[in-house]
Write an enzyme that holds these catalytic residues in place. Sequence first.
Site, short mmCIF file in Angstrom:
data_model
loop_
_atom_site.label_atom_id
_atom_site.label_comp_id
_atom_site.label_asym_id
_atom_site.label_seq_id
_atom_site.Cartn_x
_atom_site.Cartn_y
_atom_site.Cartn_z
N LEU A 10 0.85 -1.19 0.00
CA LEU A 10 0.00 0.00 0.00
C LEU A 10 0.89 1.24 0.00
CD1 LEU A 10 -2.88 -0.93 2.46
CD2 LEU A 10 -2.46 -1.65 0.10
N ARG A 17 2.88 15.40 5.88
CA ARG A 17 3.89 15.91 6.82
C ARG A 17 5.31 15.90 6.26
NH1 ARG A 17 4.19 13.42 12.15
NH2 ARG A 17 2.84 11.69 11.57
N LYS A 24 5.44 10.46 -0.91
CA LYS A 24 6.21 10.04 0.27
C LYS A 24 7.10 8.82 0.01
CE LYS A 24 4.02 8.28 3.94
NZ LYS A 24 3.38 8.25 5.27
N GLY A 103 4.34 0.86 1.76
CA GLY A 103 5.45 1.50 1.04
C GLY A 103 6.25 2.47 1.88
N GLY A 139 -3.73 1.52 15.83
CA GLY A 139 -4.83 0.60 16.11
C GLY A 139 -4.42 -0.32 17.25
N LYS A 351 39.88 11.34 -16.08
CA LYS A 351 38.58 10.99 -16.67
C LYS A 351 38.77 10.07 -17.85
CE LYS A 351 36.62 12.52 -20.06
NZ LYS A 351 36.05 13.24 -21.21
N ASN A 386 42.00 17.78 -24.17
CA ASN A 386 41.27 16.74 -24.91
C ASN A 386 40.09 17.30 -25.68
OD1 ASN A 386 40.03 17.35 -22.44
ND2 ASN A 386 38.97 15.39 -22.40
N SER A 405 57.11 19.07 -15.94
CA SER A 405 56.03 19.83 -15.32
C SER A 405 55.45 20.86 -16.27
CB SER A 405 56.56 20.55 -14.08
OG SER A 405 56.96 19.59 -13.14
N ALA A 423 59.92 20.41 -19.55
CA ALA A 423 58.96 21.18 -18.76
C ALA A 423 58.43 22.36 -19.57
CB ALA A 423 59.61 21.68 -17.48
#
Length: 459
Positions: A10, A17, A24, A103, A139, A351, A386, A405, A423
Amino acid sequence: MHSKLEILILAAGKGTRMRSDLPKVLHKLAGKPLLGHVVDTAHALGAAQTCVVYGFGGEAVPQAMADDKLTFVLQAEQHGTGHAVKQALPQLSDDSVTLVLYGDVPLTHTRTLRPLVTAAQAGKLGLLTVKLAQPDGYGRIVRDADGRVRRIVEHKDATPAERAIHEVNTGILAVETRHLRRWIDELKNDNAQGEYYLTDIIALAVRDGLTVETDHPAFEWEVLGVNSKAQLAELERIHQGEIARALLDAGVTLMDPARLDVRGTLTCGRDVVIDVNCVFEGLVELGDSVQVGANCVLRNVKVAAGTRIDAFTLVDDAVIGEANRLGPFSRIRPGTSLARDVHVGNFVEIKNSQIDDGSKINHLSYVGDTTMGKRVNIGAGTITCNYDGANKHRTVIEDDVFVGSDTQLVAPVTVGQGATLGAGTTLTRDAPAGELTLSRAKQLTVNGWKRPVKQKKEG
Ligand code: UD1
Ligand code: CA
């Protein structure tokens, strides 16, 4: 032969709230929608069919949860839990037992639910109840003098004497579907809330001579629902505590089990050490003796044995080989694989690149769309250029290359095996193997040059 199990979840309630536009049950606990946790439980119980009753938020719920093993039933208006079950009954078969879950109750263990299913398969009604110090709002379970369950009375309909009962209904129950079908048609809404209460079937079961068997969760939090952000946060902590506990039991060293977040699945080999404030998302696998420093984020990553990841490192969708050293402050982005004994140091971003054994990129560099061979040394401040503004191009750096470097490699470009780049080079054409290549303005010295001096202001 046991009758097959069908599960009804359910999930039509609005969740006012939560103060959110998101239904929810789609709010996340440990990175997964609340409903996703319940669906996983249903699958783990081996349900022949799992049926989700949705309502508030329209198609957002079926869209977010799209899964061909699920049946979705719309409850357009919410007239109570009995009404919700009624909407789904046409989907269920008469020769099954139905287990009702919610749920917004994400953390129920399968070992708590199995006895209910077994009871239903034996022709009883299995009901999950719990004794609460503060039973308000729930309940209440009304028993007779012999302790047998007679009925459930909702808080709003209960007498003061009934409100004094501490045993409450969790809402979770299991029974043969053919009975459920009969009883649901008998429900009336002449109660304080004007709703069709699923809980009224308990009295009907008793009337029809069924035994009501009650079972109880091992932990109260297994039956706690989420109605507010505060309750969501509370269950998140409980769940994370459980995950940390399981990792400790498996032999993982957690510097502080209260400062770990796993939003997915984390599997660890032997002698893994995890420092504080690390976040693991998706599927993460750490091999034997892997060490993860403080404040790292690892998402969908496989890390092989003996690798050390130092503080503040972020790894996303990558494969990290054995005996590597990453961080502190490294960022490894999707599509990257690092072979053995690779070192990636501070403020280095990698990457979509493959880095082979023994290569080192220790400081302040960007390596993207690159194939790098073995034993390459990349100097500080090296950039693979790139992207030309329209397309991405690859850089190939062969074995034993030394890059000085502050070098830019303008892709597409290849640096041949054993080459050295001086470098400060801006490499725009391939560098031949074994040679020194550099691009550098000739250095000159202006003899006798004088530095300007500040002029005195007059007056
Ligand atoms: C329900 C039980 C109560 C129990 C409590 C436990 C009934 C009548 N009462 O009360 O005995 O102690 O749960 O938390 O069943 N839902 C729908 N459609 C509806 C109404 C509810 O899908 O028309 C779903 C809600 O999204 C929620 C669950 O059913 O997940 C429970 O509904 P809720 O209104 O919170 O029931 P309670 O009044 O808390
Ligand atoms: Ca409730």
